[in-house]
Scaffold this motif. Structure first.
Motif, PDB file in Angstrom:
ATOM      1  N   ARG A   6       4.804  -9.331  -1.092  1.00  0.00           N
ATOM      2  CA  ARG A   6       3.407  -8.934  -1.193  1.00  0.00           C
ATOM      3  C   ARG A   6       2.535  -9.872  -0.367  1.00  0.00           C
ATOM      4  O   ARG A   6       2.544 -11.083  -0.598  1.00  0.00           O
ATOM      5  N   ARG A  12      -4.330  -8.245   2.374  1.00  0.00           N
ATOM      6  CA  ARG A  12      -4.340  -6.853   1.894  1.00  0.00           C
ATOM      7  C   ARG A  12      -5.730  -6.234   2.063  1.00  0.00           C
ATOM      8  O   ARG A  12      -5.859  -5.091   2.500  1.00  0.00           O
ATOM      9  N   HIS A  15      -6.285  -5.304   5.587  1.00  0.00           N
ATOM     10  CA  HIS A  15      -5.550  -4.071   5.920  1.00  0.00           C
ATOM     11  C   HIS A  15      -6.243  -2.843   5.309  1.00  0.00           C
ATOM     12  O   HIS A  15      -6.263  -1.768   5.914  1.00  0.00           O
ATOM     13  N   MET A  16      -6.820  -3.032   4.135  1.00  0.00           N
ATOM     14  CA  MET A  16      -7.542  -1.915   3.500  1.00  0.00           C
ATOM     15  C   MET A  16      -8.755  -1.536   4.349  1.00  0.00           C
ATOM     16  O   MET A  16      -9.051  -0.353   4.541  1.00  0.00           O
ATOM     17  N   ARG A  19      -7.507   0.462   7.302  1.00  0.00           N
ATOM     18  CA  ARG A  19      -7.145   1.841   6.936  1.00  0.00           C
ATOM     19  C   ARG A  19      -8.402   2.698   6.747  1.00  0.00           C
ATOM     20  O   ARG A  19      -8.458   3.848   7.190  1.00  0.00           O
ATOM     21  N   HIS A 163      -6.498  -2.675  -7.726  1.00  0.00           N
ATOM     22  CA  HIS A 163      -5.421  -3.144  -6.838  1.00  0.00           C
ATOM     23  C   HIS A 163      -5.002  -4.571  -7.183  1.00  0.00           C
ATOM     24  O   HIS A 163      -4.190  -5.156  -6.467  1.00  0.00           O
ATOM     25  N   LEU A 165      -6.459  -7.461  -6.883  1.00  0.00           N
ATOM     26  CA  LEU A 165      -6.649  -8.405  -5.781  1.00  0.00           C
ATOM     27  C   LEU A 165      -7.067  -9.777  -6.290  1.00  0.00           C
ATOM     28  O   LEU A 165      -6.915 -10.778  -5.591  1.00  0.00           O
ATOM     29  N   LEU A 226      -6.371   4.347   0.676  1.00  0.00           N
ATOM     30  CA  LEU A 226      -5.888   3.046   0.202  1.00  0.00           C
ATOM     31  C   LEU A 226      -4.686   3.151  -0.723  1.00  0.00           C
ATOM     32  O   LEU A 226      -4.225   2.152  -1.258  1.00  0.00           O
ATOM     33  N   ASP A 229      -1.594   0.751  -0.496  1.00  0.00           N
ATOM     34  CA  ASP A 229      -1.629  -0.621  -0.993  1.00  0.00           C
ATOM     35  C   ASP A 229      -1.198  -0.718  -2.448  1.00  0.00           C
ATOM     36  O   ASP A 229      -0.815  -1.798  -2.918  1.00  0.00           O
ATOM     37  N   ARG A 231       1.429   0.022  -3.740  1.00  0.00           N
ATOM     38  CA  ARG A 231       2.826  -0.412  -3.923  1.00  0.00           C
ATOM     39  C   ARG A 231       2.932  -1.898  -4.212  1.00  0.00           C
ATOM     40  O   ARG A 231       3.934  -2.363  -4.739  1.00  0.00           O
ATOM     41  N   TYR A 232       1.867  -2.655  -3.873  1.00  0.00           N
ATOM     42  CA  TYR A 232       1.913  -4.096  -4.146  1.00  0.00           C
ATOM     43  C   TYR A 232       1.465  -4.431  -5.574  1.00  0.00           C
ATOM     44  O   TYR A 232       1.636  -5.542  -6.028  1.00  0.00           O
TER      45      TYR A 232
END
Ligand code: SF4
Length: 235
Positions: A6, A12, A15-16, A19, A163, A165, A226, A229, A231-232
């Motif tokens: 992860r 992350r 990357h979000m 996307r 998520h 975070l 999103l 993401d 999966r993390y």
């Protein structure tokens, strides 16, 4: 998911952003015409939808009161009446008057002088005003005064929570707001300083876009940009 490496939360989030930018394209915020309208909008949009803000801005425009000069002379009671569609008018009208008093007494009435103040002292000064919380202060700093500060709104808090975070999950308080701001700063730490105003501007707009389209009170993850993401989250 066993064996999945992860990335850290800032990576992350970056990357979000990427996307969302690919999915939605340029957002072209903020929906106001000039610096003073942006500041007005930042006050008026507290706890209300932008459509209600537009009604208040229309009222002010029709009354010839949609300028700094005009708002200096409009009576408090009249201001309350004009901005009533945005709600909380007995709190927002005095707060707007307090902003103008600060501008006139400490910055010679000049929005340029206000904008030229270094970011952190200016943020502290805005936060000391009545009716100004961190989201309002940061919206004014970023969208009106062009300072490189992220805006962490309810949509970002919700996404960060769903998520995972941040640990613990972000709550509705000042500390968690500042954690989200720091996470956003970290996500764009490798970008050149001169690019951060348009980046934070766009990022906030993209977060609002995905929040409205998918990350509502009940999440609609199926076709959300999103979803990858997630999966993390259990990794
Ligand atoms: S809708 Fe689902 S995938 Fe989209 S941001 Fe919210 S939690 Fe994430």
């Amino acid at each position: 998911m066993k064996g999945l490496r992860r990335p850290d939360a800032a990576t992350r989030l970056r990357h979000m952003h990427d996307r969302l930018a690919r999915a939605y394209g340029p957002q072209g915020w903020w929906p106001a015409r000039n610096t003073f309208e942006v500041i007005l909008g930042a006050y008026l949009t507290q706890n209300t939808a932008w459509k209600a803000v537009e009604l208040s801005l229309d009222n002010l425009r029709n009354a010839g009161a949609l300028t700094l000069d005009a708002l200096r002379s409009v009576a408090l009671e009249d201001l309350q009446r004009l901005i009533r569609p945005s709600g909380f008018c007995t709190r927002k009208a005095p707060a707007l008057k307090a902003f103008i008093t600060m501008l006139d007494t400490e910055f010679a009435g000049s929005l340029c002088a206000l904008a030229a103040t270094p970011t952190q002292p200016l943020r502290r000064r805005l936060l000391a005003l009545p009716g100004v919380g961190p989201e309002t202060a940061d919206s004014i700093l970023l969208y009106a005064l062009k300072h490189p500060v992220p805006v962490a709104d309810e949509y970002l808090r919700r996404i960060a929570e769903r998520h995972r975070l941040l640990t613990p999950a972000p709550e509705h308080n000042r500390k968690s707001y500042e954690s989200l701001v720091q996470l956003t700063r970290d996500a764009f730490a490798s970008d050149a300083a001169e690019h951060l105003v348009p980046i934070f501007n766009e990022f906030h707009a993209l977060v609002v876009a995905v929040g409205k389209a998918h990350c509502r009170k009940t999440a609609d993850c199926t076709s959300c940009p999103l979803a990858g993401d997630l999966r993390y989250v259990s990794a």
